[in-house]
Design an enzyme around this catalytic site. Structure first.
Site, PDB file in Angstrom:
ATOM      1  CG  HIS A 279      -2.258   0.825   1.499  1.00 27.04           C
ATOM      2  ND1 HIS A 279      -1.762   2.078   1.441  1.00 27.04           N
ATOM      3  CD2 HIS A 279      -3.073   1.110   1.250  1.00 27.04           C
ATOM      4  CE1 HIS A 279      -2.617   2.833   1.793  1.00 27.04           C
ATOM      5  NE2 HIS A 279      -3.747   1.763   1.954  1.00 27.04           N
TER       6      HIS A 279
ATOM      7  CG  ASP B  56      -0.003  -2.449   5.920  1.00 30.03           C
ATOM      8  OD1 ASP B  56      -0.463  -2.273   6.950  1.00 30.03           O
ATOM      9  OD2 ASP B  56       0.200  -1.750   4.970  1.00 30.03           O
TER      10      ASP B  56
ATOM     11  CD  GLN C 246      -7.380  -4.502   4.056  1.00 33.27           C
ATOM     12  OE1 GLN C 246      -8.341  -5.387   4.583  1.00 33.27           O
ATOM     13  NE2 GLN C 246      -7.295  -3.430   3.479  1.00 33.27           N
TER      14      GLN C 246
ATOM     15  CE  LYS D  35      -7.638  -0.176   6.349  1.00 25.31           C
ATOM     16  NZ  LYS D  35      -8.517   0.464   4.612  1.00 25.31           N
TER      17      LYS D  35
ATOM     18  CB  CYS E  35      -3.403   3.152  -1.678  1.00 26.94           C
ATOM     19  SG  CYS E  35      -4.704   5.115  -1.359  1.00 26.94           S
TER      20      CYS E  35
END
Lengths: 420, 149
Positions: A137, A214, A217, A240, A378
């Site tokens: 991202h 990261d 998600q 999220k 993104c």
């Protein structure tokens, strides 16, 4: 973490766990129509909806015990501080961090990554290298580019293949003695690819690099254990994960966080301030300057409690059934091209439709009550890899049903009809 | 409630599938690039202006049905107009896709009126106006790419 490729489509009527109807009742926003059609919310990778428990936890804080934390001697301040710190314990257990001091509250994944790039990044010099992947991202690309500009370090990018899987051979080849930091997503927001992060971390550690994962998600779809992964840093957002916007978490190993300079200066992060010398507070407060997003932290704690009640394994199994069904059925639609066909995928179905721009797909689906994301997500380098300006993306959450998927598929076919 | 066909009228779909004036323009003396960072759309507009009159207008790029049809219809409409008339048409078109009340029936829009449905889709107004903002940049020839954001 390796999923088996399923050969046969699942029948939709066997898909929706009986609990799903009950779960849906927890989300007041789902009980509405859009353009006269029942809302089918499939933009969960952008942000999930919030259960009543989260909405009420935030409201209760403002209604009953709003006060600043870590300061007042009065009762409300103590209640607010207790709730705030209890949420930190909830987060610690959720990702199985060793110590509560390793949980730093930030605005979101983006700020968590920027914190590491700014603070840890101060030790990087010309000749050092940062390794990321092609599927990141923008928030896991641009902070490192800025750091490279400041420090003279070099950014390396491990490529993906045409299924959207990381090229492990290339990743390993790009690691070397100059690699100081590796930043990699656990679950690609544009492709749905689940990366073998444990293996990547082992490779990176063998090369002497520090690793940031990261998890923006991943946390809503996969059980995460930062100690089992061996991750040095792990970043994620509340919104999220069925929690509020504006709150996120940076997990960092205590020894690393201890060795890093503060990110922002201000209240709460200090021990003693004089004009000649200021000493900093202990972890995690050293990285939490200013009045934090107290309601957001309390809401995030409530969101994690909710997810724990439903159970991440149950959520993951339910979403995987929906994804398998959607993938098999979508493949039958003429002109539909899946973007992201990794063997190990979760929760995301991205596609293009021949002769119909994704932006138009998004509008036509919206008129059918179906909310998806259309755009570059993104992740413009991913779009460039697949030679498309944009994709349409449906992404699943615990409250989606097989009927939601069927409605999505009908709406996609309608988009095909409009453009004949 | 808005219907699908209010937005995706057949004329729009036709111009999307077979855009008019699509491709490079030999002898162009005005040029501008337009971007919609929201969706990654990109449009490149070339004009040939002789004695203040737009003799030719062509465009290239990749975009959605709304932005492509808008560029196609716009380039059709520009030919033979003076630069001042083109700027005036921008204002009329902008009102067409953004005004709550719509426009008087005698507004000089011709086929451009087919894009009136965009008004009901606020998220798509930028798609419809991308070509037109790029037109202004080309006429003013400031050399800066225009962005809808």
């Amino acid at each position: 973490m390796n999923a088996v490729v399923k050969q046969e489509a699942v029948r939709p009527d066997t898909l929706s766990a009986p609990e799903v109807a009950r779960w849906r009742q927890d989300f007041p926003i789902l009980q509405q129509t859009v353009h006269g059609k029942p809302l089918v919310y499939l933009d969960n990778a952008a942000t999930t909806q919030k259960p009543l428990a989260v909405i009420e936890a935030e409201a209760r804080y403002y209604r009953e015990y709003n006060a600043n934390v870590h300061r007042g001697v009065h009762t409300l301040s103590q209640r607010a501080t207790d709730a705030f710190e209890a949420a930190r314990d909830t987060v610690r257990r959720f990702i199985n961090a060793a110590r509560r001091e390793e949980i730093v509250f930030v605005r979101g994944t983006t700020e968590a990554i920027n914190l590491v790039a700014t603070s840890f990044g101060q030790r990087l010099r010309r000749g050092d290298e940062i390794l990321i992947t092609e599927m990141e991202h923008h928030s896991n690309i641009v902070p490192w580019q800025l750091l490279c500009e400041r420090s003279g370090a070099t950014l390396r990018v491990a490529p993906i293949d045409d299924a959207g899987e990381l090229r492990l051979d290339e990743f390993a080849r790009l690691l070397g003695p100059a690699t100081r930091l590796v930043a990699v997503t656990q679950l690609s927001n544009a492709l749905g690819t689940v990366n073998p992060v444990r293996q990547l971390i082992e490779l990176a550690h063998a090369a002497g690099a520090v690793v940031l994962v990261d998890g923006a998600q991943a946390v809503a779809h996969l059980p995460v254990d930062v100690q089992a992964l061996g991750s040095d840093f792990y970043a994620f957002s509340g919104h999220k994960l069925y929690g509020p916007t504006g709150i996120g978490v940076l997990y960092g190993k205590a020894a690393l966080l201890e060795s890093m300079p503060p990110y922002q200066g201000g209240g709460d992060m200090i021990r003693q301030v004089t004009f000649t010398r200021t000493t900093y507070n202990d972890l995690p407060y050293k990285f939490e300057a200013g009045t934090p997003n107290i309601a957001g932290v309390i809401g995030l704690g409530a969101a994690i409690d909710y997810v724990n009640t439903v159970g991440l394994p149950a959520i993951a199994a339910h979403e995987q059934a929906l994804l398998d069904y959607a993938t098999a059925e979508a493949a039958q639609i003429p002109g539909l091209r899946l973007i992201g066909t990794a063997r190990d995928k979760a929760s995301i179905l991205a596609f293009t439709l021949e002769g119909v721009h994704p932006h138009d797909v998004g509008t036509i689906l919206d008129l059918e009550g179906v909310a998806v994301r259309a755009g570059h997500h993104c992740a413009m380098p991913v779009m460039a890899h697949f030679g498309v300006p944009a994709t349409a993306r449906a992404s699943f959450a615990l409250y989606n049903t097989a009927e939601d998927v069927a409605t999505l598929l009908r709406a996609i076919r309608k988009a095909r009809e409009v453009f004949g | 409630m808005s219907d699908l066909r209010d937005l995706y009228q057949e004329l729009i779909v036709d111009h999307y599938r077979r855009p008019h004036n699509f491709g490079p323009l030999a002898g162009a003396n005005r040029h501008a690039e337009g971007f919609n960072p929201l969706c990654g759309d990109h449009l490149s507009l070339s004009l040939k202006v002789v004695d203040g009159v737009i003799e030719e207008a062509r465009f290239e790029g990749a975009g959605c049905a709304i932005s492509t049809a808008s560029a196609s219809l716009m380039t059709d409409a520009l030919k033979g107009r003076t630069e001042a008339e083109a700027e005036a048409l921008f204002a009329v078109f902008h009102a067409l896709v953004t005004s709550e009340d719509g426009l008087p029936a005698d507004a000089p829009l011709g086929k451009l009126a087919v894009l009136a449905g965009v008004r009901e889709f606020p998220t798509r107004v930028k798609c419809a106006t991308l070509a037109w903002h790029t037109l202004l940049a080309a006429l003013h020839q400031d050399g800066q790419p225009v962005s809808t954001e």
